[in-house]
Design an enzyme around this catalytic site. Structure first.
Site, PDB file in Angstrom:
ATOM      1  N   HIS A 250      -7.536   0.738  -6.168  1.00  0.00           N
ATOM      2  CA  HIS A 250      -7.760  -0.004  -4.916  1.00  0.00           C
ATOM      3  C   HIS A 250      -8.516  -1.296  -5.266  1.00  0.00           C
ATOM      4  CE1 HIS A 250      -7.883  -0.840  -0.798  1.00  0.00           C
ATOM      5  NE2 HIS A 250      -8.789   0.015  -0.371  1.00  0.00           N
TER       6      HIS A 250
ATOM      7  N   ARG B 172       0.871  -1.194   0.000  1.00  0.00           N
ATOM      8  CA  ARG B 172       0.000   0.000   0.000  1.00  0.00           C
ATOM      9  C   ARG B 172       0.893   1.224   0.000  1.00  0.00           C
ATOM     10  NH1 ARG B 172      -5.057   1.980   3.669  1.00  0.00           N
ATOM     11  NH2 ARG B 172      -6.045   0.520   2.235  1.00  0.00           N
TER      12      ARG B 172
ATOM     13  N   CYS C 178     -16.231   2.873   1.044  1.00  0.00           N
ATOM     14  CA  CYS C 178     -15.099   1.982   1.338  1.00  0.00           C
ATOM     15  C   CYS C 178     -14.630   2.130   2.778  1.00  0.00           C
ATOM     16  CB  CYS C 178     -13.965   2.257   0.361  1.00  0.00           C
ATOM     17  SG  CYS C 178     -13.442   3.985   0.334  1.00  0.00           S
TER      18      CYS C 178
ATOM     19  N   ARG D 188     -14.062  -7.248   2.998  1.00  0.00           N
ATOM     20  CA  ARG D 188     -12.657  -7.038   2.627  1.00  0.00           C
ATOM     21  C   ARG D 188     -11.826  -8.273   2.973  1.00  0.00           C
ATOM     22  NH1 ARG D 188     -10.339  -2.359   2.311  1.00  0.00           N
ATOM     23  NH2 ARG D 188      -8.894  -3.550   1.040  1.00  0.00           N
TER      24      ARG D 188
ATOM     25  N   GLN E 172     -10.545  -3.698  -2.803  1.00  0.00           N
ATOM     26  CA  GLN E 172     -11.784  -3.093  -2.298  1.00  0.00           C
ATOM     27  C   GLN E 172     -12.950  -3.405  -3.243  1.00  0.00           C
ATOM     28  OE1 GLN E 172     -12.310  -0.799   0.591  1.00  0.00           O
ATOM     29  NE2 GLN E 172     -14.408  -1.354   0.045  1.00  0.00           N
TER      30      GLN E 172
ATOM     31  N   ASP F 123     -16.821   8.305  -1.297  1.00  0.00           N
ATOM     32  CA  ASP F 123     -15.513   8.139  -0.645  1.00  0.00           C
ATOM     33  C   ASP F 123     -15.127   9.511  -0.090  1.00  0.00           C
ATOM     34  OD1 ASP F 123     -12.972   7.257   0.136  1.00  0.00           O
ATOM     35  OD2 ASP F 123     -12.131   7.374  -1.890  1.00  0.00           O
TER      36      ASP F 123
HETATM   37  N1  NVA Z   1      -9.582   7.471  -1.476  1.00  0.00           N
HETATM   38  C1  NVA Z   1      -9.262   6.987  -0.159  1.00  0.00           C
HETATM   39  C2  NVA Z   1      -9.591   5.544  -0.029  1.00  0.00           C
HETATM   40  C3  NVA Z   1      -9.343   4.951   1.342  1.00  0.00           C
HETATM   41  C4  NVA Z   1      -9.683   3.507   1.426  1.00  0.00           C
HETATM   42  C5  NVA Z   1      -7.787   7.242   0.112  1.00  0.00           C
HETATM   43  O1  NVA Z   1      -6.962   6.969  -0.775  1.00  0.00           O
HETATM   44  O2  NVA Z   1      -7.449   7.734   1.184  1.00  0.00           O
HETATM   45  N1   CP Z   2     -11.187   0.735   2.801  1.00  0.00           N
HETATM   46  C1   CP Z   2      -9.905   0.665   3.205  1.00  0.00           C
HETATM   47  O1   CP Z   2      -8.986   0.378   2.427  1.00  0.00           O
HETATM   48  O2   CP Z   2      -9.722   0.904   4.522  1.00  0.00           O
HETATM   49  P1   CP Z   2      -8.314   1.064   5.285  1.00  0.00           P
HETATM   50  O3   CP Z   2      -7.690   2.330   4.790  1.00  0.00           O
HETATM   51  O4   CP Z   2      -8.676   1.082   6.731  1.00  0.00           O
HETATM   52  O5   CP Z   2      -7.460  -0.129   4.918  1.00  0.00           O
END
Ligand code: NVA
Ligand code: CP
Length: 336
Positions: A137, A110, A275, A320, A140, A233
Site C-alpha cells: 500500500h 486497487r 491507516c 493521503r 499510504q 492495522d
Molecule cells: N490491511 C488493510 C488495509 C486497509 C487500508 C486491508 O487490506 O484491508
Molecule cells: N487507508 C486506506 O487506504 O483507506 P481506504 O480503504 O478507505 O481507501
C-alpha cells in the site's frame, strides 16, 4: 515547485522500486502541495489530462484522495467500481491496460495480487499507481511519513512500532518505507505474522544504508519501549475470508493497542497511527458482528487510544490526499 523530482513516466507500484531519497522527496512535494492548498494557491499543473481509477476492493480515503487530488491538479477522473468494468472477468489485465492507455494519462489500481498491478503497468503506456494490493500500500506510506515528519520535525532515527499482522500490505510497506528513510522499524506479533523472510533480508540491506534498525519482537512491552510511533492495522484485511476472524482474534488480541501499552513506551510524546478504517468500537457493521460474536468492544485498538490526544489518525487520513497528489504530479509532469 521547490521539490525537484525526476519520476516522470514512472509507475508507482511498490516502495521497493524507489530510493530513500525519492521517497523523502515525495514527502517534501506532498508538504509543498499541502501548503499551496491551505493557502488557496491554484495548482492545476496537469490541466487537460484524464485519469482512470480501478477499484476491485472498496475504499473511502484512497478513492476520495485520487478524485480530489486529480481535480485540484486540473484533471478529469473516471471511476470504475468492482462491478463496473470488464477487467478480469471479460477482459484481461493486459487488454484493459492498452485500452485505458489510449484514453487516459494515468491509471490507479486497487485490488488483489501485486502481480495484477505489475501486469497492468507492464502493458500500460502511461503511469500506473498502486492504490492497495494485498502485498503493498505504497501511497499510504508517503502519507504516514509526511504525518510523522510534520509531527516530529524529522524522520531519521524515529522509533516506529507496528503491532499486528505484519505480513500483509501495511506491515510490508511500512517496513520498506521505514528501512529506506532511516526510521527504526519494529514489527510486534506472533512469529507466524512476521513479514516474509526475503523481504526482511532486502530491508536489512536498505536499513544498513539508511542507518535504520529493524527488529522483530513477540513481546509487546519490549517492542514499544522508547517508541515514538505505535501503529496498527485491522487484523482481517479486505479480501480475506470471514472465517479467519476467530484465529486472528486469538493470535493478535495480546497485541491490541490500548492505554496500558501506550504507557509502556516511557515517553509522553508517543503518537498512535492507523491507516484506517479501524475497529475501535462497535459502530460499524463488521465491528459489531465480530464484537458481539467474540465478546469484545474493540479489536486492534481501543476507543480510548483512538480518541486520545496521542492519536493522529485524522491528520494521517488528510495527508493521503496531499501525498497521492504528489505521486500523480511527479509521475505525470517533469518537475526538474
Ligand atoms: N490491511 C488493510 C488495509 C486497509 C487500508 C486491508 O487490506 O484491508
Ligand atoms: N487507508 C486506506 O487506504 O483507506 P481506504 O480503504 O478507505 O481507501
Amino acid at each position: 515547485m521547490n521539490t525537484k523530482l525526476n519520476l516522470t513516466g514512472r509507475d508507482f507500484l511498490k516502495l521497493l522500486d524507489f530510493t530513500g531519497a525519492e521517497i523523502e522527496a515525495l514527502v517534501s512535494l506532498s508538504a509543498e502541495l499541502k501548503a499551496m492548498k491551505k493557502a488557496g494557491v491554484p495548482h492545476r499543473f496537469c490541466a487537460g489530462k484524464n485519469i482512470a481509477l480501478i477499484f476491485e476492493k472498496t475504499s473511502t480515503r484512497t478513492r476520495c484522495s485520487f478524485e480530489v487530488a486529480a481535480r485540484d491538479l486540473g484533471m478529469g477522473v473516471t471511476y470504475l467500481d468492482p462491478q463496473g468494468s470488464q477487467i478480469g472477468k471479460k477482459e484481461s489485465t493486459a487488454d484493459t491496460a492498452r485500452v485505458l492507455s489510449s484514453m487516459f494519462e494515468g491509471i490507479e489500481y486497487r485490488g488483489y495480487g501485486q502481480e495484477i498491478v505489475e501486469e497492468l503497468a507492464r502493458y500500460a503506456s502511461v503511469p500506473v499507481w498502486n492504490g492497495l494490493t494485498s502485498e503493498a500500500h505504497p501511497t499510504q506510506i508517503i502519507a504516514d511519513l509526511l504525518t510523522m515528519r510534520e509531527h516530529f520535525g524529522h524522520l531519521q532515527g524515529l522509533n516506529f512500532v507496528y503491532m499486528g499482522d505484519a505480513r500483509y500490505n501495511m506491515g510490508n510497506s511500512l517496513m520498506v518505507g521505514c528501512a529506506k528513510v532511516g526510521v527504526n522499524f519494529t514489527a510486534c506479533c506472533p512469529e507466524k505474522y512476521f513479514p516474509d523472510a526475503k523481504l526482511i533480508a532486502a530491508c536489512e540491506g536498505f536499513a544498513k544504508e539508511s542507518g535504520a534498525k529493524l527488529r522483530f519482537e513477540t513481546d509487546p512491552a519490549a517492542a514499544v519501549k522508547d517508541a515514538d510511533v505505535i501503529y496498527t492495522d485491522v487484523w482481517v484485511s479486505m479480501g480475506e475470508p470471514v472465517e479467519v476472524w476467530e484465529e486472528r482474534i486469538h493470535d493478535l488480541a495480546p497485541y491490541q493497542v490500548n492505554a496500558a501499552l501506550m504507557c509502556k513506551t516511557g515517553k509522553d510524546e508517543t503518537v498512535f497511527m492507523h491507516c484506517l478504517p479501524a475497529y475501535h468500537d462497535l459502530k460499524t457493521q463488521v465491528g459489531r458482528e465480530m464484537g458481539e460474536k467474540f465478546g469484545r468492544d474493540a479489536m486492534e485498538v481501543t476507543d480510548e487510544v483512538f480518541e486520545s490526544a496521542q492519536s493522529i489518525v485524522f491528520d494521517e487520513a488528510e495527508n493521503r490526499m496531499h501525498s497521492i497528489k504528489a505521486v500523480m504530479l511527479s509521475t505525470l509532469e517533469n518537475l526538474q
